[in-house]
Scaffold this motif. Sequence first.
Motif, mmCIF file in Angstrom:
data_model
loop_
_atom_site.group_PDB
_atom_site.id
_atom_site.type_symbol
_atom_site.label_atom_id
_atom_site.label_comp_id
_atom_site.label_asym_id
_atom_site.label_seq_id
_atom_site.Cartn_x
_atom_site.Cartn_y
_atom_site.Cartn_z
ATOM 1 N N ARG A 53 0.839 -1.200 0.000
ATOM 2 C CA ARG A 53 0.000 0.000 0.000
ATOM 3 C C ARG A 53 0.875 1.251 0.000
ATOM 4 O O ARG A 53 1.946 1.281 0.600
ATOM 5 C CB ARG A 53 -0.917 0.019 1.227
ATOM 6 N N GLN A 54 0.385 2.276 -0.649
ATOM 7 C CA GLN A 54 1.123 3.532 -0.736
ATOM 8 C C GLN A 54 0.736 4.451 0.416
ATOM 9 O O GLN A 54 -0.436 4.568 0.765
ATOM 10 C CB GLN A 54 0.855 4.207 -2.075
ATOM 11 N N HIS A 55 1.739 5.070 0.999
ATOM 12 C CA HIS A 55 1.518 5.976 2.130
ATOM 13 C C HIS A 55 2.274 7.278 1.886
ATOM 14 O O HIS A 55 3.180 7.345 1.061
ATOM 15 C CB HIS A 55 2.025 5.338 3.430
ATOM 16 N N ARG A 56 1.889 8.296 2.666
ATOM 17 C CA ARG A 56 2.591 9.571 2.622
ATOM 18 C C ARG A 56 3.112 9.896 4.024
ATOM 19 O O ARG A 56 2.469 9.558 5.030
ATOM 20 C CB ARG A 56 1.649 10.688 2.141
ATOM 21 N N HIS A 57 4.256 10.512 4.060
ATOM 22 C CA HIS A 57 4.852 10.867 5.356
ATOM 23 C C HIS A 57 5.470 12.255 5.256
ATOM 24 O O HIS A 57 6.160 12.568 4.285
ATOM 25 C CB HIS A 57 5.934 9.852 5.757
ATOM 26 N N THR A 58 5.219 13.081 6.275
ATOM 27 C CA THR A 58 5.784 14.434 6.310
ATOM 28 C C THR A 58 6.764 14.546 7.461
ATOM 29 O O THR A 58 6.415 14.275 8.616
ATOM 30 C CB THR A 58 4.668 15.491 6.482
ATOM 31 N N PHE A 59 7.981 14.924 7.156
ATOM 32 C CA PHE A 59 8.973 15.170 8.192
ATOM 33 C C PHE A 59 8.701 16.530 8.835
ATOM 34 O O PHE A 59 8.035 17.396 8.258
ATOM 35 C CB PHE A 59 10.384 15.131 7.601
ATOM 36 N N ASP A 60 9.229 16.728 10.023
ATOM 37 C CA ASP A 60 9.003 17.991 10.723
ATOM 38 C C ASP A 60 9.810 19.125 10.103
ATOM 39 O O ASP A 60 9.325 20.250 9.983
ATOM 40 C CB ASP A 60 9.357 17.839 12.203
ATOM 41 N N PHE A 61 11.038 18.826 9.708
ATOM 42 C CA PHE A 61 11.895 19.828 9.094
ATOM 43 C C PHE A 61 12.738 19.195 7.993
ATOM 44 O O PHE A 61 12.951 17.978 7.971
ATOM 45 C CB PHE A 61 12.861 20.457 10.118
ATOM 46 N N LEU A 62 13.229 20.044 7.123
ATOM 47 C CA LEU A 62 14.247 19.655 6.156
ATOM 48 C C LEU A 62 15.378 20.673 6.295
ATOM 49 O O LEU A 62 15.172 21.876 6.105
ATOM 50 C CB LEU A 62 13.701 19.664 4.731
#
Length: 202
Positions: A53-62
Amino acid sequence: MSAVGQLVTTTGARRVVFQSMIELHAALRLFSDPSVETLIDQPPAITYTRNGRQHRHTFDFLAVLRSGERVAVACKASMRAELKDLAGFYRSIAHQIPRSFATRIVIFTELSFSKADIYNAGLLHDCRRDPVGEADAAVAACAGGLYGRTTLGAIVEATGLGGDGFRAAIRALGDRTLVPVQAGRWDYETRVAPPANREVAA
């Protein structure tokens, strides 16, 4: 501890949003690192596939380093990071993260910072709000002629500029023009030295 707020960068007056005290402390620490050129909050989400399954993830900072390296930053309470095996999760999806997004992942928890780290990073951020001027030139002149070790207080006294001299000396620590030779909060008693490639006497 939960918290939501904004930090205003000392260059460019850009607003960086934080959503927890750990994020605030991580942002201050990253701002204080001279190798970090830009800090992006809530960067675009990355997409990964797990169990079909495809998921999305957001990091707090780059964090974009002056070397060009891009570092994805996650901030999480240590108990939650351990419970969810956050390090294991990132290892399992690392190969799916485009190198154009980031080549490395760093996890910050509340255990990543000492109280002195937090204090010093906050003090540096505050002092960097001042415009660079006479006090910075005076501290730079003192630092340039320094061999061996002294205290911040001695440098401030040599400038004759009082509080302005102290704030400039803190900026010099942030820029690595001066280097602390002891752990702890930065104050007038903090012992400092020139960068290692210049120190010739103890």
